[in-house]
Design a protein around this motif. Structure first.
Motif, PDB file in Angstrom:
ATOM      1  N   SER A  49      35.044  40.342  62.842  1.00  0.00           N
ATOM      2  CA  SER A  49      35.026  40.637  61.482  1.00  0.00           C
ATOM      3  C   SER A  49      36.520  40.892  60.866  1.00  0.00           C
ATOM      4  N   LYS A  50      37.079  40.069  59.956  1.00  0.00           N
ATOM      5  CA  LYS A  50      38.318  40.290  59.346  1.00  0.00           C
ATOM      6  C   LYS A  50      38.476  41.791  58.874  1.00  0.00           C
ATOM      7  N   ASN A  51      37.348  42.061  58.203  1.00  0.00           N
ATOM      8  CA  ASN A  51      37.639  43.219  57.383  1.00  0.00           C
ATOM      9  C   ASN A  51      37.304  44.654  58.193  1.00  0.00           C
ATOM     10  N   ALA A  52      36.904  44.567  59.635  1.00  0.00           N
ATOM     11  CA  ALA A  52      36.927  45.607  60.406  1.00  0.00           C
ATOM     12  C   ALA A  52      38.462  45.297  61.204  1.00  0.00           C
ATOM     13  N   THR A 106      29.340  43.659  40.040  1.00  0.00           N
ATOM     14  CA  THR A 106      29.613  44.984  39.304  1.00  0.00           C
ATOM     15  C   THR A 106      30.597  45.637  40.192  1.00  0.00           C
ATOM     16  N   ILE A 107      31.434  44.755  41.325  1.00  0.00           N
ATOM     17  CA  ILE A 107      32.460  45.583  42.068  1.00  0.00           C
ATOM     18  C   ILE A 107      33.893  45.002  41.477  1.00  0.00           C
ATOM     19  N   PHE A 108      34.054  43.848  41.443  1.00  0.00           N
ATOM     20  CA  PHE A 108      35.333  43.408  40.789  1.00  0.00           C
ATOM     21  C   PHE A 108      35.316  42.846  39.522  1.00  0.00           C
ATOM     22  N   GLU A 109      36.336  43.039  38.639  1.00  0.00           N
ATOM     23  CA  GLU A 109      36.188  42.881  37.092  1.00  0.00           C
ATOM     24  C   GLU A 109      36.591  41.208  36.858  1.00  0.00           C
ATOM     25  N   ASN A 110      36.953  40.385  37.943  1.00  0.00           N
ATOM     26  CA  ASN A 110      37.322  39.100  37.821  1.00  0.00           C
ATOM     27  C   ASN A 110      36.995  38.146  38.875  1.00  0.00           C
ATOM     28  N   ARG A 111      35.867  38.117  39.334  1.00  0.00           N
ATOM     29  CA  ARG A 111      35.268  37.458  40.479  1.00  0.00           C
ATOM     30  C   ARG A 111      34.583  36.237  40.163  1.00  0.00           C
ATOM     31  N   PHE A 112      34.934  35.633  38.853  1.00  0.00           N
ATOM     32  CA  PHE A 112      34.036  34.293  38.721  1.00  0.00           C
ATOM     33  C   PHE A 112      34.990  33.112  38.764  1.00  0.00           C
ATOM     34  N   PRO A 126      32.926  54.579  45.725  1.00  0.00           N
ATOM     35  CA  PRO A 126      32.956  54.372  47.183  1.00  0.00           C
ATOM     36  C   PRO A 126      33.839  53.371  47.472  1.00  0.00           C
ATOM     37  N   SER A 127      35.271  53.474  47.653  1.00  0.00           N
ATOM     38  CA  SER A 127      36.044  52.463  47.805  1.00  0.00           C
ATOM     39  C   SER A 127      36.114  52.275  49.288  1.00  0.00           C
ATOM     40  N   VAL A 128      36.112  51.034  49.698  1.00  0.00           N
ATOM     41  CA  VAL A 128      36.244  50.680  51.337  1.00  0.00           C
ATOM     42  C   VAL A 128      37.548  50.967  51.767  1.00  0.00           C
ATOM     43  N   GLY A 129      38.613  50.608  51.201  1.00  0.00           N
ATOM     44  CA  GLY A 129      39.820  50.730  51.578  1.00  0.00           C
ATOM     45  C   GLY A 129      40.486  52.345  51.354  1.00  0.00           C
ATOM     46  N   ALA A 130      39.909  53.040  50.302  1.00  0.00           N
ATOM     47  CA  ALA A 130      40.314  54.473  50.032  1.00  0.00           C
ATOM     48  C   ALA A 130      39.621  55.164  51.416  1.00  0.00           C
ATOM     49  N   LEU A 145      39.630  33.661  48.603  1.00  0.00           N
ATOM     50  CA  LEU A 145      39.138  33.445  49.710  1.00  0.00           C
ATOM     51  C   LEU A 145      37.798  32.963  49.512  1.00  0.00           C
ATOM     52  N   ARG A 146      36.725  33.711  48.898  1.00  0.00           N
ATOM     53  CA  ARG A 146      35.152  33.757  48.784  1.00  0.00           C
ATOM     54  C   ARG A 146      34.881  32.597  47.911  1.00  0.00           C
ATOM     55  N   ALA A 147      35.816  32.561  46.625  1.00  0.00           N
ATOM     56  CA  ALA A 147      35.762  31.426  45.771  1.00  0.00           C
ATOM     57  C   ALA A 147      35.819  30.013  46.680  1.00  0.00           C
ATOM     58  N   THR A 197      29.637  41.964  47.512  1.00  0.00           N
ATOM     59  CA  THR A 197      30.505  41.253  46.428  1.00  0.00           C
ATOM     60  C   THR A 197      31.023  40.013  47.238  1.00  0.00           C
ATOM     61  N   ASP A 198      31.281  40.202  48.576  1.00  0.00           N
ATOM     62  CA  ASP A 198      32.045  38.859  49.249  1.00  0.00           C
ATOM     63  C   ASP A 198      31.113  37.888  49.506  1.00  0.00           C
ATOM     64  N   LEU A 199      29.955  38.101  49.216  1.00  0.00           N
ATOM     65  CA  LEU A 199      29.192  36.850  49.336  1.00  0.00           C
ATOM     66  C   LEU A 199      28.543  36.377  47.858  1.00  0.00           C
ATOM     67  N   ALA A 215      42.456  44.093  39.447  1.00  0.00           N
ATOM     68  CA  ALA A 215      43.866  44.653  39.332  1.00  0.00           C
ATOM     69  C   ALA A 215      43.855  45.469  40.627  1.00  0.00           C
ATOM     70  N   ARG A 216      42.618  45.790  41.226  1.00  0.00           N
ATOM     71  CA  ARG A 216      42.803  46.342  42.459  1.00  0.00           C
ATOM     72  C   ARG A 216      43.676  47.460  42.597  1.00  0.00           C
ATOM     73  N   PRO A 217      43.494  48.511  41.847  1.00  0.00           N
ATOM     74  CA  PRO A 217      44.493  49.603  42.161  1.00  0.00           C
ATOM     75  C   PRO A 217      44.137  50.613  43.227  1.00  0.00           C
ATOM     76  N   ILE A 218      45.108  51.449  43.281  1.00  0.00           N
ATOM     77  CA  ILE A 218      44.990  52.143  44.551  1.00  0.00           C
ATOM     78  C   ILE A 218      45.044  53.694  44.380  1.00  0.00           C
ATOM     79  N   ASP A 219      44.580  53.878  43.171  1.00  0.00           N
ATOM     80  CA  ASP A 219      44.978  55.316  42.638  1.00  0.00           C
ATOM     81  C   ASP A 219      43.949  56.343  43.637  1.00  0.00           C
ATOM     82  N   LEU A 220      42.811  55.853  44.134  1.00  0.00           N
ATOM     83  CA  LEU A 220      41.916  56.491  44.853  1.00  0.00           C
ATOM     84  C   LEU A 220      42.603  57.000  46.385  1.00  0.00           C
ATOM     85  N   HIS A 221      43.418  55.852  46.644  1.00  0.00           N
ATOM     86  CA  HIS A 221      43.951  56.232  48.110  1.00  0.00           C
ATOM     87  C   HIS A 221      45.094  57.372  47.812  1.00  0.00           C
TER      88      HIS A 221
HETATM   89  C1  EPZ Z   1      37.570  45.650  50.749  1.00  0.00           C
HETATM   90  O1  EPZ Z   1      38.633  45.588  49.835  1.00  0.00           O
HETATM   91  C2  EPZ Z   1      37.502  44.294  51.393  1.00  0.00           C
HETATM   92  N1  EPZ Z   1      38.772  44.110  52.054  1.00  0.00           N
HETATM   93  C3  EPZ Z   1      37.006  43.320  50.148  1.00  0.00           C
HETATM   94  O2  EPZ Z   1      37.062  42.107  50.876  1.00  0.00           O
HETATM   95  C4  EPZ Z   1      35.972  43.344  49.748  1.00  0.00           C
HETATM   96  O3  EPZ Z   1      35.548  42.752  48.789  1.00  0.00           O
HETATM   97  C5  EPZ Z   1      35.841  45.150  49.166  1.00  0.00           C
HETATM   98  O4  EPZ Z   1      36.138  46.013  50.208  1.00  0.00           O
HETATM   99  C6  EPZ Z   1      34.678  45.498  48.686  1.00  0.00           C
HETATM  100  O5  EPZ Z   1      33.547  45.449  49.473  1.00  0.00           O
HETATM  101  C7  EPZ Z   1      39.192  44.411  53.311  1.00  0.00           C
HETATM  102  O6  EPZ Z   1      38.345  45.080  53.686  1.00  0.00           O
HETATM  103  C8  EPZ Z   1      40.473  43.952  53.669  1.00  0.00           C
HETATM  104  P1  EPZ Z   1      37.409  48.509  47.440  1.00  0.00           P
HETATM  105  P2  EPZ Z   1      39.081  46.967  49.160  1.00  0.00           P
HETATM  106  O7  EPZ Z   1      38.732  49.533  47.422  1.00  0.00           O
HETATM  107  O8  EPZ Z   1      39.003  48.268  49.851  1.00  0.00           O
HETATM  108  C9  EPZ Z   1      38.245  49.587  42.859  1.00  0.00           C
HETATM  109  C10 EPZ Z   1      37.314  39.730  51.301  1.00  0.00           C
HETATM  110  O9  EPZ Z   1      37.079  38.740  50.568  1.00  0.00           O
HETATM  111  N2  EPZ Z   1      39.440  50.676  43.261  1.00  0.00           N
HETATM  112  O10 EPZ Z   1      36.118  49.047  47.685  1.00  0.00           O
HETATM  113  O11 EPZ Z   1      40.116  46.623  48.248  1.00  0.00           O
HETATM  114  C11 EPZ Z   1      38.746  48.184  43.116  1.00  0.00           C
HETATM  115  O12 EPZ Z   1      39.549  47.844  41.979  1.00  0.00           O
HETATM  116  C12 EPZ Z   1      37.782  40.892  50.671  1.00  0.00           C
HETATM  117  O13 EPZ Z   1      37.024  39.684  52.564  1.00  0.00           O
HETATM  118  C13 EPZ Z   1      39.864  51.574  42.532  1.00  0.00           C
HETATM  119  O14 EPZ Z   1      39.532  51.590  41.409  1.00  0.00           O
HETATM  120  O15 EPZ Z   1      37.785  47.204  47.876  1.00  0.00           O
HETATM  121  C14 EPZ Z   1      37.399  47.461  42.828  1.00  0.00           C
HETATM  122  O16 EPZ Z   1      37.065  47.257  41.484  1.00  0.00           O
HETATM  123  C15 EPZ Z   1      38.010  40.859  48.911  1.00  0.00           C
HETATM  124  N3  EPZ Z   1      40.930  52.322  42.939  1.00  0.00           N
HETATM  125  C16 EPZ Z   1      36.408  48.445  43.676  1.00  0.00           C
HETATM  126  O17 EPZ Z   1      37.148  49.865  43.590  1.00  0.00           O
HETATM  127  C17 EPZ Z   1      41.152  52.420  44.368  1.00  0.00           C
HETATM  128  O18 EPZ Z   1      42.066  53.163  44.582  1.00  0.00           O
HETATM  129  C18 EPZ Z   1      36.146  48.198  44.997  1.00  0.00           C
HETATM  130  O19 EPZ Z   1      37.422  48.313  45.772  1.00  0.00           O
HETATM  131  C19 EPZ Z   1      40.567  51.527  45.040  1.00  0.00           C
HETATM  132  C20 EPZ Z   1      39.469  50.779  44.720  1.00  0.00           C
END
Ligand code: EPZ
Length: 431
Positions: free
Chosen positions: A34-37, A340-346, A176-180, A384-386, A318-320, A134-140
């Motif tokens: 898994s890339k995302n693991a 519902t997860i990303f605002e511009n994924r069409f 529930p941000s994955v990255g955060a 990527l997924r598009a 969302t990635d599918l 936009a993918r902010p990182i405010d939660l991180h």
């Molecule tokens: C991970 O991205 C994945 N990437 C994404 O996969 C996946 O789409 C996403 O999780 C959701 O499942 C990796 O794991 C490398 P999030 P991540 O933080 O961590 C908002 C792919 O195609 N948000 O869960 O960036 C954010 O804007 C990629 O393999 C904040 O607002 O996703 C989004 O709307 C694409 N503030 C939502 O949360 C923050 O600080 C989900 O983002 C962080 C996120």
């Protein structure tokens, strides 16, 4: 024709040429790691100076970019077939992180955790947004400051410092941000005291990261649920770990086969990670069998349409979404997709329309009137997924399709053309 490459460098982008429909599509395919693991686990390997051996780590441009970032910081990163050996035997990171390298992938932000937790300072370029939002990182950043880090932003950089180390605390994630979840869970391993992250993401990649961290000597519990508890320890060690299979690659192949009414067998898959997709495919009339480490889709007729709404795990991923939209484009009936997860994924939808898909969008909803046939066309991958969605469509479209900017696709699909060709697709890659 020069195009903006996926890695941000100027230069000609490669294309796929696909002749459809793939009449004899089917057979078995081995799912890669898994890339995302892999990406958060690679970053977490920097928490210790010991040697980490990461098995089943996919050869992708994203894992390559993450390896380059770690090498630029002074780590030794060595590829050994399907394994990667990382040793971060450094007293401090070699130099500040370059914008060009960091802007290649969003997951570069995950480097903050080891830099801050182990070395007390993380100065990185602000990760840019991309096509999907936009993918902010405010939660991180909110979580790091709750753990005692001082955060400064300016000149396109983020500068987080915790010279006296991080302190455990309670963190509630507004989303529930994955990255955060990954960044904060990783950093908390070396914090003083205990950290509790509530409303945490519970994707399988989080549980895999926690398993890796615990093999390093960390004390993480609750990963895979919405509350993760991390008892900080003073130091961590190297370890060996096998990356879990890529559930999104697996789902992509299932959707390709379902769109063709073809059978397929996925080896090294994890059915529990794909419950939402398997349920949806069954609802559409597909006949799936799931074993301990395989998924078998049996040949079937034209699938019935369905409604899909993306949600945090274990909801529909969302990635599918893009690939499923391409599947619904030729199903019997009208379906709806809500993202519902990303605002511009069409961004795949205008490209699918060029192939004859009957799709209208209204905000974060797409309304799909299934058509009997799509026709091959010249289209462009925008992310990527598009890109994976365009491949899904081109395999069943009549005639030749040319998909440009396929570097986007190769960020997340290992040996994609080889695997598709082995399944009977008429696909070639042109530089
Ligand atoms: C991970 O991205 C994945 N990437 C994404 O996969 C996946 O789409 C996403 O999780 C959701 O499942 C990796 O794991 C490398 P999030 P991540 O933080 O961590 C908002 C792919 O195609 N948000 O869960 O960036 C954010 O804007 C990629 O393999 C904040 O607002 O996703 C989004 O709307 C694409 N503030 C939502 O949360 C923050 O600080 C989900 O983002 C962080 C996120």
């Amino acid at each position: 024709m020069a195009r903006a490459r996926a890695d941000g460098k100027a230069g000609k982008m490669a294309s796929y040429i696909i002749n459809g429909p793939a009449k004899n599509f089917g057979g078995s395919v081995k799912i890669s790691g898994s890339k995302n693991a892999a990406l958060p686990i690679m970053a977490a390997a920097m928490l210790s100076g010991g040697r980490c051996v990461l098995k089943n780590l996919p050869h992708l441009s994203d894992t390559g970019a993450m390896a380059e970032i770690m090498t630029s910081l002074g780590c030794s990163v060595e590829r050994k077939d399907s394994a990667l050996e990382i040793t971060a035997d450094i007293t401090k990171p070699r130099r500040k992180c370059g914008y060009e390298l960091f802007s290649r992938l969003r997951a570069s932000v995950l480097i903050m955790a080891p830099l801050l937790a182990r070395f007390g300072r993380a100065k990185i370029p602000m990760p840019g947004g991309c096509k999907i939002g936009a993918r902010p990182i405010d939660l991180h950043l909110k979580g790091f400051s709750a753990m005692g880090a001082k955060i400064r932003q300016g000149h396109g950089m983020i500068d987080a410092s915790a010279p006296d180390g991080l302190s455990g605390c309670r963190i509630y994630l507004d989303f529930p941000s994955v990255g955060a979840t990954e960044n904060l869970m990783t950093a908390a391993c070396l914090a003083k005291g205990t950290t509790v992250i509530t409303n945490a993401a519970n994707e399988p990649e989080i549980a895999d990261l926690a398993e890796f961290l615990n093999k390093m000597g960390a004390r993480v519990s609750g990963a895979g649920s919405d509350t993760v508890t991390i008892e900080g320890v003073s130091a961590l060690r190297g370890c060996e770990h096998k990356i879990i299979p890529d559930r999104i690659e697996a789902g992509t192949f299932l959707v390709c086969a379902a769109g063709l009414g073809a059978g397929i067998r996925l080896e090294d898959a994890r059915p529990p990670h794909l419950k939402s997709l398997l349920a949806k495919l069954s609802e559409m009339g597909a006949d799936c069998e799931a074993g301990a480490d395989f998924i078998e889709l049996r040949p079937s007729g034209r699938p019935k349409t369905a409604d899909i709404k993306t949600m945090p795990y274990p909801g529909f991923p969302t990635d599918l979404q893009a690939q499923a939209t391409a599947l619904l484009a030729t199903c019997e009936g009208s379906g709806m997709v809500v993202e519902t997860i990303f605002e511009n994924r069409f961004s795949h939808i205008p490209e699918l329309r060029r192939m004859g898909a009957g799709i209208k969008t209204e905000g974060n909803a797409a309304f799909i009137n299934g058509v009997r046939h799509l026709s091959g066309a010249e289209v462009s991958a925008t992310d990527l997924r598009a890109g994976a969605a365009l491949v899904t469509a081109a395999l069943k479209a009549g005639g030749k399709s040319v998909i440009h900017n396929i570097e986007h696709i190769e960020r997340g699909y290992e040996n994609f053309t080889e695997k598709l060709r082995a399944l009977g697709a008429d696909i070639e890659r042109t530089d």
